[in-house]
Design an enzyme around this catalytic site. Structure first.
Site, PDB file in Angstrom:
ATOM      1  N   LYS A  73       9.564  16.710 -94.617  1.00 32.89           N
ATOM      2  CA  LYS A  73       8.396  17.591 -94.660  1.00 32.89           C
ATOM      3  C   LYS A  73       8.396  18.523 -95.867  1.00 32.89           C
ATOM      4  O   LYS A  73       7.342  18.774 -96.464  1.00 32.89           O
ATOM      5  CB  LYS A  73       8.297  18.397 -93.360  1.00 32.89           C
ATOM      6  CG  LYS A  73       8.007  17.535 -92.139  1.00 32.89           C
ATOM      7  CD  LYS A  73       7.946  18.375 -90.877  1.00 32.89           C
ATOM      8  CE  LYS A  73       7.743  17.497 -89.649  1.00 32.89           C
ATOM      9  NZ  LYS A  73       7.654  18.278 -88.410  1.00 32.89           N
ATOM     10  N   GLY A 134      15.652  28.100 -87.538  1.00 31.75           N
ATOM     11  CA  GLY A 134      15.374  26.943 -88.370  1.00 31.75           C
ATOM     12  C   GLY A 134      14.208  27.229 -89.297  1.00 31.75           C
ATOM     13  O   GLY A 134      13.107  27.518 -88.834  1.00 31.75           O
ATOM     14  N   GLY A 137      10.993  22.358 -92.446  1.00 33.01           N
ATOM     15  CA  GLY A 137       9.575  22.054 -92.404  1.00 33.01           C
ATOM     16  C   GLY A 137       8.874  22.535 -91.157  1.00 33.01           C
ATOM     17  O   GLY A 137       7.879  23.276 -91.226  1.00 33.01           O
ATOM     18  N   GLY A 164      15.618  30.653 -95.347  1.00 32.83           N
ATOM     19  CA  GLY A 164      14.977  31.734 -94.604  1.00 32.83           C
ATOM     20  C   GLY A 164      14.404  32.799 -95.524  1.00 32.83           C
ATOM     21  O   GLY A 164      13.307  33.313 -95.293  1.00 32.83           O
TER      22      GLY A 164
END
Length: 279
Positions: A73, A134, A137, A164
């Site tokens: 992604k 997480g 994507g 992040g």
């Protein structure tokens, strides 16, 4: 189910590995029930082969689009000619089509599906505090959509802190009033908690966070679709949390995919009536 023939139009489902793919079990029965000679075809492609494959795929005459899933992604954003604003904020792309000018266009619907699933369960995001574990994507897309839906505070955690931080920077640019924190995954004090990592796909995977710190009654969402109720969701339920399965997000985003590919409309409920999901 309709037989695949030389008349069949294909939607490629690109990712690796393919064993956990659930989208074909939703799209294809609905296509068949509505007399549409279209098939979603899983295609396993490893990261090193993906860039060459994506553009080559659209040189065929019967591929009308591509669904993009892990681990491609984020990489897809650099391989298409244009991105929707949603995909730009997320830094990820899960849908690709070829326009009339011969250019590849990318969009992102994971976050929209997640938030729509929350609303279907009577769980609006506005005014809430959210933790997303997480920042790949799917995590980036969910974070962007939660911000758009009005969360007041968003905590991001990724084992690659730089992911992040990059997501936080994009979010602050578009949502300057949003309180964004990076590097923590303690769920205590959060109203919304999301596992946007692959943890739960393999037997023996650790849980993505300390479930004993979940606040009873908070909303816990999952993106893993390997099983209907992952160990993480089971633990959250035992803590008295409201939960959302990974496949719920998929049902809610498919209507947006259908519109993107120029196909007939369907509601999430209509898709559920024909789906043939197996785990």
């Amino acid at each position: 189910m309709l037989m695949i023939s030389g008349h069949t139009r294909l939607i490629a489902h690109l990712g690796f590995p393919t064993e956990s793919f659930k989208a074909p079990m939703i799209y294809n029965p609905w296509f068949a029930a509505n007399g549409l000679d279209i098939n979603v075809m899983p295609m396993g492609v490893k990261p090193e082969a993906y860039p060459e494959l994506l553009r080559s795929l659209f040189r065929t005459t019967n591929v009308i689009g591509a669904l993009i899933t892990m681990p491609h992604k984020v990489a897809t954003t650099t391989l298409v000619d244009s991105l929707s604003p949603t995909a730009q904020i997320a830094g990820a792309c899960n849908a690709v089509r070829l326009n009339k000018a011969g250019e590849l266009e990318g969009d992102m619907f994971d976050g929209e599906g997640f938030v729509r699933g929350m609303l279907q369960k009577g769980q609006p995001a506005q005014g809430k505090r959210a933790l997303v574990v997480g920042s790949g994507g799917v995590g980036s897309a969910i974070s962007a959509s939660l911000a758009a839906a009005g969360v007041t505070a968003l905590t991001l955690f990724d084992t690659r802190r730089e992911s992040g931080e990059a997501l936080a920077q994009r979010l602050r640019q578009h949502y300057p009033a949003l309180q964004v924190t990076v590097g923590e995954r303690d769920p205590q004090g959060h109203d919304i908690v999301v596992n946007a990592t692959p943890l739960g796909m393999q037997p023996g995977d650790p849980l993505p966070l300390d479930v004993s710190r979940l606040t009873p009654g908070c909303f816990v969402g999952e993106v893993v679709m390997k099983s209907a109720v992952t160990p993480f969701l089971q633990a959250a339920r035992e803590r008295g949390c409201v939960t959302q399965q990974g496949v719920d997000m998929l049902f809610e985003m498919i209507p947006a995919y259908l519109a993107f590919f120029g196909l007939p409309a369907a509601t999430a409920e209509e898709l559920r009536q024909t789906a043939e999901i197996r785990y």
